[in-house]
Design an enzyme around this catalytic site. Structure first.
Site, PDB file in Angstrom:
ATOM      1  N   ARG A  40      12.362 -33.166 -57.197  1.00  0.00           N
ATOM      2  CA  ARG A  40      13.779 -32.817 -57.327  1.00  0.00           C
ATOM      3  C   ARG A  40      14.606 -33.953 -57.931  1.00  0.00           C
ATOM      4  NH1 ARG A  40      14.590 -29.396 -51.775  1.00  0.00           N
ATOM      5  NH2 ARG A  40      14.636 -27.361 -52.775  1.00  0.00           N
ATOM      6  N   LYS A 203       6.682 -13.980 -44.440  1.00  0.00           N
ATOM      7  CA  LYS A 203       7.371 -12.813 -43.890  1.00  0.00           C
ATOM      8  C   LYS A 203       7.849 -11.814 -44.945  1.00  0.00           C
ATOM      9  CE  LYS A 203       9.989 -15.476 -41.054  1.00  0.00           C
ATOM     10  NZ  LYS A 203      11.353 -15.633 -40.671  1.00  0.00           N
ATOM     11  N   GLY A 356       9.217 -22.853 -52.122  1.00  0.00           N
ATOM     12  CA  GLY A 356       8.741 -24.217 -51.903  1.00  0.00           C
ATOM     13  C   GLY A 356       7.239 -24.297 -51.729  1.00  0.00           C
ATOM     14  N   GLY A 379      15.213 -20.795 -51.606  1.00  0.00           N
ATOM     15  CA  GLY A 379      16.229 -19.905 -51.043  1.00  0.00           C
ATOM     16  C   GLY A 379      17.215 -19.448 -52.096  1.00  0.00           C
TER      17      GLY A 379
END
Ligand code: ADP
Ligand code: MG
Length: 403
Positions: A40, A203, A356, A379
């Site tokens: 990053r 999930k 990620g 996200g």
């Protein structure tokens, strides 16, 4: 259609001698005071270098982690990042310990070329996450131009992402956000078909919004990871002790019907790697078909599934991948994920990766350079693909496009 409509790029602003506040996402993993992965930081360098070349007076700010206690503060300081920035930029990085203090005001006038300021972790001030007006106006008091290049934080309405740019008049985005949105727009609006999505990870619930928003554009869904077992269970396939979200079974059933109703393909694993106990070195075996025996849990897609998925990946023109195919952190259950990573490296289609853990798997395989784009924000990229507006982008939109 472009997600960047009405938003200025850094190259459209005159930065010379201006105090330019660059919000970046330096939320990097740190262990024992050492940066484990500086992905990053490197991703934000083009914007910082550009501002320095334009002879701006640069101040950089970021959050790191979720500091709550004083102990957290020790581990979540940006001091290690300052050190890495010095090396990467060959530049004098002046570290400002109080993110909300007055120090920058005093330091700016004397700031030399090849010097820049870096604020301590913004979340050390409570006002950051609560988007407090006092914090935003304190930052604004020394900001002439605001640049957002923190894609991974742009889905959060925090003081440095929303409060500050709503006060500052001259504002825009850096090169990283420009690339992120341009690439995600290829998936959202300018898709070349066949368009294939590989979805895995832990999930179903994390990814439902994105699946629904993209349902009409995606031609082929390849499902793996823990979420595959909720889908298989919805089709009444025995899944043993595999992870399942019982509350999402009817939703999974409905999605399967909707995808088939549109003549789209939804592929689920046809074999699995299974264990009785999930632990390193666990004894494992491979099933011959999609059925998982009682007492066993699936931890990876099997070899037949890997082959089936790879064939689809090689044929696709646009590809999006989010979420690993198995418990990839524990060898050898990374093999399914690695097979997907290799197929992504090989395909001629445009490959975009969000998430990620999927990004980490690709890096572990050394295949970073073979992908068209690896998002720095799991996200944020999912929210964008769900069709949600990112507050950090909306606040930068000017003119007509605002409505
Ligand atoms: P990403 O960060 O790429 O979006 P997620 O955070 O959704 O991915 O999911 C990653 C996690 O999913 C990993 O920790 C991995 O161990 C877990 N996972 C993948 N497959 C399985 C499985 N079959 N059973 C349990 N956990 C799984
Ligand atoms: Mg994850």
């Amino acid at each position: 259609m472009s997600g960047l409509e009405g938003i200025k790029k850094i190259t459209e602003l005159n930065l010379k001698d201006k105090r330019v506040f660059i919000r970046v996402d330096f939320n990097v993993p740190i262990e024992n005071g050492k940066i484990v992965d500086d992905f990053r930081i490197r991703a934000a360098l083009p914007t910082i270098k550009y501002a320095l070349e334009q002879e701006a007076k640069v101040i950089i700010a970021s959050h790191m982690g979720r500091p709550k206690t004083d102990e957290d503060k020790k581990n979540m300081s940006l001091e290690a990042v300052a050190e890495r920035l010095r090396e990467l930029l060959e530049c004098d990085v002046i570290f400002v310990h109080e993110p909300e203090g007055n120090a920058p005001k005093g330091l700016f006038p004397a700031l030399k070329r090849n010097q820049l300021l870096l604020l301590e972790n913004l979340r050390f001030s409570e006002g950051e996450e609560s988007n407090a007006h006092e914090m935003a106006s304190q930052l604004a008091s020394y900001t002439d131009i605001y640049i957002n290049d923190a894609f991974g934080a742009s889905h959060r309405a925090h003081a440095s992402i929303v409060g500050l740019p709503s006060i500052v008049k001259d504002k825009g985005i850096g090169f990283l956000i420009e690339k992120e949105i341009t690439m995600l727009d290829r998936v959202l609006y300018k898709t070349e078909s066949p368009f294939l999505a590989v979805l895995g990870g832990s999930k179903v619930s994390d990814k439902i919004g994105m699946i629904e928003n993209m349902l009409s554009r995606i031609d082929t869904f390849l499902i793996g990871g823990a979420m595959a077992y909720t889908f298989l269970s919805a089709k009444n396939t025995p899944i043993g002790n595999s992870r399942v979200e019982t509350a999402k079974l009817s939703l999974a059933k409905e999605l399967i019907e909707r995808i088939h109703g549109r003549d789209k393909k939804l592929l689920l694993p046809i074999d699995h790697v299974i264990v009785q106990d999930l632990k390193p070195g666990a004894e494992h075996k491979t099933t011959t078909n999609e059925i998982i025996p009682e007492g066993w849990m699936a931890v990876d897609i099997g070899p037949k599934t890997r082959q089936l998925y790879a064939n689809e990946i090689l044929r696709a023109a646009t590809l999006f991948w989010n979420g690993p195919m198995g418990v990839y952190e524990m060898k050898p259950f990374d093999q399914g994920t690695m097979a997907i990573a290799n197929a992504f490296a090989e395909t001629n289609g445009t490959s975009i990766i969000g998430g990620g853990d999927s990004a980490a798997a690709i890096k572990a395989a050394g295949l970073e350079d073979k992908m068209d784009h690896i998002s720095t924000g799991g996200g944020a990229s999912l929210e964008y693909l769900e069709g949600s507006k990112l507050p950090g982008l909306e606040v930068l939109r000017q003119g007509k496009a605002k409505s």
